[in-house]
Design an enzyme around this catalytic site. Sequence first.
Site, mmCIF file in Angstrom:
data_model
loop_
_atom_site.group_PDB
_atom_site.id
_atom_site.type_symbol
_atom_site.label_atom_id
_atom_site.label_comp_id
_atom_site.label_asym_id
_atom_site.label_seq_id
_atom_site.Cartn_x
_atom_site.Cartn_y
_atom_site.Cartn_z
ATOM 1 N N SER A 58 0.524 -1.277 -0.047
ATOM 2 C CA SER A 58 -0.216 0.112 -0.169
ATOM 3 C C SER A 58 0.955 2.070 0.009
ATOM 4 C CB SER A 58 -0.847 0.019 1.299
ATOM 5 O OG SER A 58 -1.419 -1.180 1.557
HETATM 6 N N1 SAH Z 1 -1.718 -3.893 3.697
HETATM 7 C C1 SAH Z 1 -0.554 -4.505 2.505
HETATM 8 C C2 SAH Z 1 -0.607 -5.091 1.276
HETATM 9 C C3 SAH Z 1 -1.619 -5.672 1.324
HETATM 10 S S1 SAH Z 1 -2.337 -5.854 -0.501
HETATM 11 C C4 SAH Z 1 0.717 -4.474 2.877
HETATM 12 O O1 SAH Z 1 1.328 -3.355 2.607
HETATM 13 O O2 SAH Z 1 1.874 -4.596 2.396
HETATM 14 C C5 SAH Z 1 -4.129 -7.291 -0.177
HETATM 15 C C6 SAH Z 1 -3.450 -8.423 0.505
HETATM 16 O O3 SAH Z 1 -4.482 -9.006 0.829
HETATM 17 C C7 SAH Z 1 -2.886 -9.405 -0.827
HETATM 18 O O4 SAH Z 1 -1.622 -9.451 -0.175
HETATM 19 C C8 SAH Z 1 -3.828 -10.164 -1.175
HETATM 20 O O5 SAH Z 1 -3.693 -12.006 -0.984
HETATM 21 C C9 SAH Z 1 -4.640 -10.750 0.259
HETATM 22 N N2 SAH Z 1 -6.179 -11.269 0.024
HETATM 23 C C10 SAH Z 1 -7.207 -11.222 -0.684
HETATM 24 N N3 SAH Z 1 -7.668 -11.780 0.435
HETATM 25 C C11 SAH Z 1 -7.717 -12.326 0.990
HETATM 26 C C12 SAH Z 1 -8.161 -13.690 1.545
HETATM 27 N N4 SAH Z 1 -9.774 -14.293 1.511
HETATM 28 N N5 SAH Z 1 -7.201 -13.560 3.079
HETATM 29 C C13 SAH Z 1 -6.206 -13.273 2.891
HETATM 30 N N6 SAH Z 1 -6.125 -12.736 2.890
HETATM 31 C C14 SAH Z 1 -6.032 -11.891 1.426
#
Ligand code: SAH
Length: 210
Positions: A58
Site C-alpha cells: 500500500s
Molecule cells: N497492506 C498490505 C497490502 C496488501 S494487498 C501491504 O502494505 O503490503 C492485499 C493482500 O490481501 C494481498 O496480499 C492478498 O493476497 C490478500 N488477500 C486477498 N484476499 C484474501 C483473503 N481472502 N484472505 C487473506 N488475505 C487475502
Amino acid sequence: MNETKALLMLKLRKVGVSSTEILDCIETIDRSRFVSKSFLNRCLEDIALPIECGQTISQPSLVGFMTQQLEIPRRSKVLEIGTGSGYQTAVLSKFASRVYSIERYKKLVDIAKKRLEDLKIYNVIILLQDGFYGYSPQSPFDRIIVTAAVEEIPSSLINQLKIGGVMLIPVGLPNEKQSLLKVVKTEKSLDIKELMSVRFVQMKEGLIKI
Ligand code: SAH
C-alpha cells in the site's frame, strides 16, 4: 532527512496524518525492506508498488491514514486481513499489544514473517488463512483492518469485533473505486462512516499454498 523522505512526510500530513507517533513510525520503518529489489529506488515515493504473487504494497500515506483512523488503544489486539508485504503489519505492531495478520498466499506469509523477524518485531502472528472467516480462536478483536476490497462486509468480521471496536474496510465492486469505511460496532448496531475513495486489490476466497 533526505529530500524524498521529507516529501513523503509532507504527503502524510497533507492527507491528515497529524499524530506524531504515527509520523515518527512511518519515518522510522524502512519501507525498502518490504519491496522487491527492482523497486528499491521508488520505495520512498508515496505510491503503491507491485509485490510478489501479483499483489501490492500500500501507499505509505494510506497506511498512515488508516493507522490513525483505527485509533488503536494501548494494550489492544488487532486483526489485519491481507498481510501482503507486511509493511502495514509492521506499522500496526508499534501501536497494538498483538497483531494477528492473515494472508491467503503462503509465499507472502513466509516472506513477511522473515521480514518482521529481521526487524525484531515479535508481537505479530502471521497466519495462512482465508480472511473472509476472520480468526475466531483469538476473537473478539479491539480493531480490525482489512487491506483488500470486499463487495460487502463479511459477517464473520463483524462478529469478531468487540463492542466499541473499530473496523476499517474498503468496500466496492471489482475493478471499480472502493469506499474506505470506518465501522464502529455498538451494542445494537453498526455506525458506518465513509472516509475516502480508495483502490485496493480485491479480497479472494481460498488459500494458495505454494
Ligand atoms: N497492506 C498490505 C497490502 C496488501 S494487498 C501491504 O502494505 O503490503 C492485499 C493482500 O490481501 C494481498 O496480499 C492478498 O493476497 C490478500 N488477500 C486477498 N484476499 C484474501 C483473503 N481472502 N484472505 C487473506 N488475505 C487475502
